[in-house]
Design a protein around this motif. Structure first.
Motif, PDB file in Angstrom:
ATOM      1  N   ILE A  11     -13.455  51.769  54.631  1.00 25.97           N
ATOM      2  CA  ILE A  11     -14.566  52.740  54.581  1.00 25.97           C
ATOM      3  C   ILE A  11     -14.564  53.504  55.909  1.00 25.97           C
ATOM      4  O   ILE A  11     -14.928  52.949  56.938  1.00 25.97           O
ATOM      5  CB  ILE A  11     -15.925  52.027  54.359  1.00 25.97           C
ATOM      6  CG1 ILE A  11     -15.899  51.243  53.041  1.00 25.97           C
ATOM      7  CG2 ILE A  11     -17.056  53.044  54.360  1.00 25.97           C
ATOM      8  CD1 ILE A  11     -17.202  50.527  52.693  1.00 25.97           C
ATOM      9  N   PRO A  12     -14.120  54.760  55.892  1.00 24.98           N
ATOM     10  CA  PRO A  12     -14.123  55.535  57.143  1.00 24.98           C
ATOM     11  C   PRO A  12     -15.549  55.993  57.451  1.00 24.98           C
ATOM     12  O   PRO A  12     -16.151  56.698  56.656  1.00 24.98           O
ATOM     13  CB  PRO A  12     -13.215  56.735  56.834  1.00 24.98           C
ATOM     14  CG  PRO A  12     -12.645  56.486  55.467  1.00 24.98           C
ATOM     15  CD  PRO A  12     -13.551  55.524  54.776  1.00 24.98           C
ATOM     16  N   ILE A  55     -13.263  44.142  53.540  1.00 22.53           N
ATOM     17  CA  ILE A  55     -13.578  45.554  53.815  1.00 22.53           C
ATOM     18  C   ILE A  55     -13.425  45.837  55.304  1.00 22.53           C
ATOM     19  O   ILE A  55     -13.967  45.111  56.146  1.00 22.53           O
ATOM     20  CB  ILE A  55     -15.023  45.873  53.363  1.00 22.53           C
ATOM     21  CG1 ILE A  55     -15.130  45.684  51.838  1.00 22.53           C
ATOM     22  CG2 ILE A  55     -15.409  47.303  53.754  1.00 22.53           C
ATOM     23  CD1 ILE A  55     -16.523  45.840  51.283  1.00 22.53           C
ATOM     24  N   LEU A  56     -12.681  46.889  55.610  1.00 21.35           N
ATOM     25  CA  LEU A  56     -12.554  47.333  57.003  1.00 21.35           C
ATOM     26  C   LEU A  56     -13.344  48.635  57.144  1.00 21.35           C
ATOM     27  O   LEU A  56     -13.048  49.622  56.467  1.00 21.35           O
ATOM     28  CB  LEU A  56     -11.083  47.575  57.360  1.00 21.35           C
ATOM     29  CG  LEU A  56     -10.859  48.077  58.787  1.00 21.35           C
ATOM     30  CD1 LEU A  56     -11.152  46.975  59.808  1.00 21.35           C
ATOM     31  CD2 LEU A  56      -9.431  48.592  58.977  1.00 21.35           C
ATOM     32  N   ILE A  57     -14.332  48.623  58.019  1.00 21.13           N
ATOM     33  CA  ILE A  57     -15.115  49.840  58.252  1.00 21.13           C
ATOM     34  C   ILE A  57     -14.620  50.474  59.547  1.00 21.13           C
ATOM     35  O   ILE A  57     -14.567  49.811  60.592  1.00 21.13           O
ATOM     36  CB  ILE A  57     -16.628  49.523  58.330  1.00 21.13           C
ATOM     37  CG1 ILE A  57     -17.092  48.821  57.025  1.00 21.13           C
ATOM     38  CG2 ILE A  57     -17.428  50.799  58.546  1.00 21.13           C
ATOM     39  CD1 ILE A  57     -18.577  48.473  56.970  1.00 21.13           C
ATOM     40  N   VAL A  58     -14.202  51.735  59.456  1.00 14.66           N
ATOM     41  CA  VAL A  58     -13.718  52.443  60.643  1.00 14.66           C
ATOM     42  C   VAL A  58     -14.912  53.152  61.265  1.00 14.66           C
ATOM     43  O   VAL A  58     -15.488  54.060  60.658  1.00 14.66           O
ATOM     44  CB  VAL A  58     -12.613  53.465  60.276  1.00 14.66           C
ATOM     45  CG1 VAL A  58     -12.077  54.137  61.540  1.00 14.66           C
ATOM     46  CG2 VAL A  58     -11.488  52.791  59.499  1.00 14.66           C
ATOM     47  N   ARG A  61     -17.947  55.546  68.429  1.00 15.52           N
ATOM     48  CA  ARG A  61     -19.055  55.363  69.369  1.00 15.52           C
ATOM     49  C   ARG A  61     -20.378  55.674  68.660  1.00 15.52           C
ATOM     50  O   ARG A  61     -20.411  56.489  67.757  1.00 15.52           O
ATOM     51  CB  ARG A  61     -18.883  56.322  70.552  1.00 15.52           C
ATOM     52  CG  ARG A  61     -18.016  55.775  71.661  1.00 15.52           C
ATOM     53  CD  ARG A  61     -17.962  56.727  72.822  1.00 15.52           C
ATOM     54  NE  ARG A  61     -17.470  58.045  72.438  1.00 15.52           N
ATOM     55  CZ  ARG A  61     -16.211  58.313  72.145  1.00 15.52           C
ATOM     56  NH1 ARG A  61     -15.309  57.355  72.205  1.00 15.52           N
ATOM     57  NH2 ARG A  61     -15.834  59.522  71.802  1.00 15.52           N
ATOM     58  N   SER A  62     -21.428  55.051  69.091  1.00 15.99           N
ATOM     59  CA  SER A  62     -22.791  55.234  68.544  1.00 15.99           C
ATOM     60  C   SER A  62     -22.923  54.843  67.060  1.00 15.99           C
ATOM     61  O   SER A  62     -23.763  55.382  66.344  1.00 15.99           O
ATOM     62  CB  SER A  62     -23.309  56.665  68.763  1.00 15.99           C
ATOM     63  OG  SER A  62     -22.645  57.559  67.928  1.00 15.99           O
ATOM     64  N   LYS A  63     -22.086  53.897  66.618  1.00 14.65           N
ATOM     65  CA  LYS A  63     -22.196  53.433  65.230  1.00 14.65           C
ATOM     66  C   LYS A  63     -22.514  51.934  65.179  1.00 14.65           C
ATOM     67  O   LYS A  63     -22.256  51.265  64.190  1.00 14.65           O
ATOM     68  CB  LYS A  63     -20.882  53.696  64.487  1.00 14.65           C
ATOM     69  CG  LYS A  63     -20.483  55.151  64.406  1.00 14.65           C
ATOM     70  CD  LYS A  63     -21.123  55.836  63.212  1.00 14.65           C
ATOM     71  CE  LYS A  63     -20.641  57.275  63.103  1.00 14.65           C
ATOM     72  NZ  LYS A  63     -21.083  57.916  61.878  1.00 14.65           N
ATOM     73  N   HIS A 114      -6.268  60.292  59.754  1.00 14.03           N
ATOM     74  CA  HIS A 114      -6.142  59.491  60.972  1.00 14.03           C
ATOM     75  C   HIS A 114      -7.029  58.248  60.898  1.00 14.03           C
ATOM     76  O   HIS A 114      -6.607  57.141  61.263  1.00 14.03           O
ATOM     77  CB  HIS A 114      -6.498  60.349  62.191  1.00 14.03           C
ATOM     78  CG  HIS A 114      -6.344  59.633  63.490  1.00 14.03           C
ATOM     79  ND1 HIS A 114      -7.414  59.043  64.125  1.00 14.03           N
ATOM     80  CD2 HIS A 114      -5.259  59.367  64.250  1.00 14.03           C
ATOM     81  CE1 HIS A 114      -6.983  58.459  65.241  1.00 14.03           C
ATOM     82  NE2 HIS A 114      -5.681  58.642  65.339  1.00 14.03           N
ATOM     83  N   ALA A 115      -8.258  58.416  60.388  1.00 13.79           N
ATOM     84  CA  ALA A 115      -9.182  57.272  60.261  1.00 13.79           C
ATOM     85  C   ALA A 115      -8.581  56.209  59.334  1.00 13.79           C
ATOM     86  O   ALA A 115      -8.601  55.009  59.649  1.00 13.79           O
ATOM     87  CB  ALA A 115     -10.539  57.738  59.734  1.00 13.79           C
TER      88      ALA A 115
END
Ligand code: G1P
Length: 297
Positions: A11-12, A55-58, A61-63, A114-115
């Motif tokens: 999930i980008p 699940i990999l969350i990409v 900063r500030s997330k 890229h993400a």
């Protein structure tokens, strides 16, 4: 042929959310609630319903609140239990237990391709799903499950498509396609273009935010040069993959809301509020009153 199962998803979630300012100035756009859940939770739940367990969350900063949301919160859970709110405590625990959730940070916003490329080491050599968190599927049977099933039949990448208007087509990736013999809904893709000018669009079928991809996509992501908007585009990498691998498209019609913009978010909120077990019935009455007052009924 023994087909690998689709177990993992990416999930980008590193985008800046400029279409939803000022709400997204200090809050990740993925954390903006739709009724009572942050948007990204609907998307994780959809992935889990389609059989995804990892699940990999990409992020970027500030997330940080995204990581906190999918983590356990022992203080909150025991406070809820102490005040007799066992069910709510259990619901909070379940958010962290839905799947194995991992995070990686994209250091600079260099595009969707890229993400997704950031997930290469985590995914390895297996097929995987990509879910764009702006897109919320407000239907009981979201398209991803059918895409995973189609991957199982053909062993090739499958992407979600939807008919878009002439005005909208340049906001999406658009595809060229052929029908597939023996398949009612599936299309075989011949080409795709990211955000084409209206006159260059190969069709009015736009790419929606759900993909099941074979791992060869990573090689293509590593090779493509910046495209539309100066970014590394997933669409360009898929167009390159088409040179050596089949990619299918699965069109669907209803239930997708683009919650990354204000109007789409409002529509999703109304639709999901009407279905909500706690507030749905009363909201329906309130909505009718508004409609009557506004002369819409
Ligand atoms: C992305 C993809 C595009 C796709 C769209 C769906 O674009 O690059 O191909 O059609 O999502 O929402 P974005 O909306 O991030 O600009």
């Amino acid at each position: 042929m023994v087909m690998a199962m689709v177990r993992k998803a990416v999930i980008p979630a590193a985008g800046l959310g400029t279409r939803f300012l000022p709400a997204t100035k200090a809050t990740p756009k993925e954390m903006i609630p739709v009724v009572d859940k942050p948007g990204i939770q609907y998307v994780v739940e959809e992935a889990v319903r389609a059989g995804i367990t990892d699940i990999l969350i990409v992020t970027g900063r500030s997330k940080k609140t995204i990581e906190d949301h999918f983590d356990r919160s022992p203080e909150l859970e025991s406070a809820l239990e102490r005040s007799g709110k066992q069910v709510l405590a259990q619901q909070m625990r379940a958010i962290a237990d839905m799947a194995d959730i991992h995070f990686v940070r994209q250091q600079e916003p260099r595009g969707l391709g890229h993400a997704v490329g950031m997930a290469r080491a985590h995914i390895g050599e297996e097929p995987f799903a990509v879910l764009l968190p702006d897109d919320i599927m407000a239907v009981s049977n979201p398209i991803l499950s059918d895409m995973v099933a189609a991957y199982g039949r053909h062993g090739a990448s499958v992407i979600a498509l939807r008919e878009v208007s002439d005005e909208e087509v340049s906001l999406y990736g658009a595809v060229a396609f052929d029908p597939v013999v023996g398949e009612e809904r599936l299309l075989r893709l011949r080409g795709m273009v990211e955000k084409p000018a209206r006159e260059d669009a190969p069709s009015h079928l736009g790419i929606m935010g759900r993909y099941v991809l074979s791992p060869e996509i990573f090689e293509c992501i590593a090779k493509v040069t910046p495209g539309a908007g100066g970014e590394i585009q997933l669409t360009d990498a898929m167009a390159m993959l088409l040179g050596s691998h089949a990619i299918f498209g699965l069109p669907f019609a209803d239930g997708r809301f683009d919650t990354g913009n204000k109007l789409g978010w409002l529509k999703a909120t109304v639709e999901l509020a009407l279905e909500h077990p706690e507030v749905g019935a009363e909201f329906r009455t309130a909505l009718m009153e508004i409609c009557r007052r506004e002369g819409l009924l």
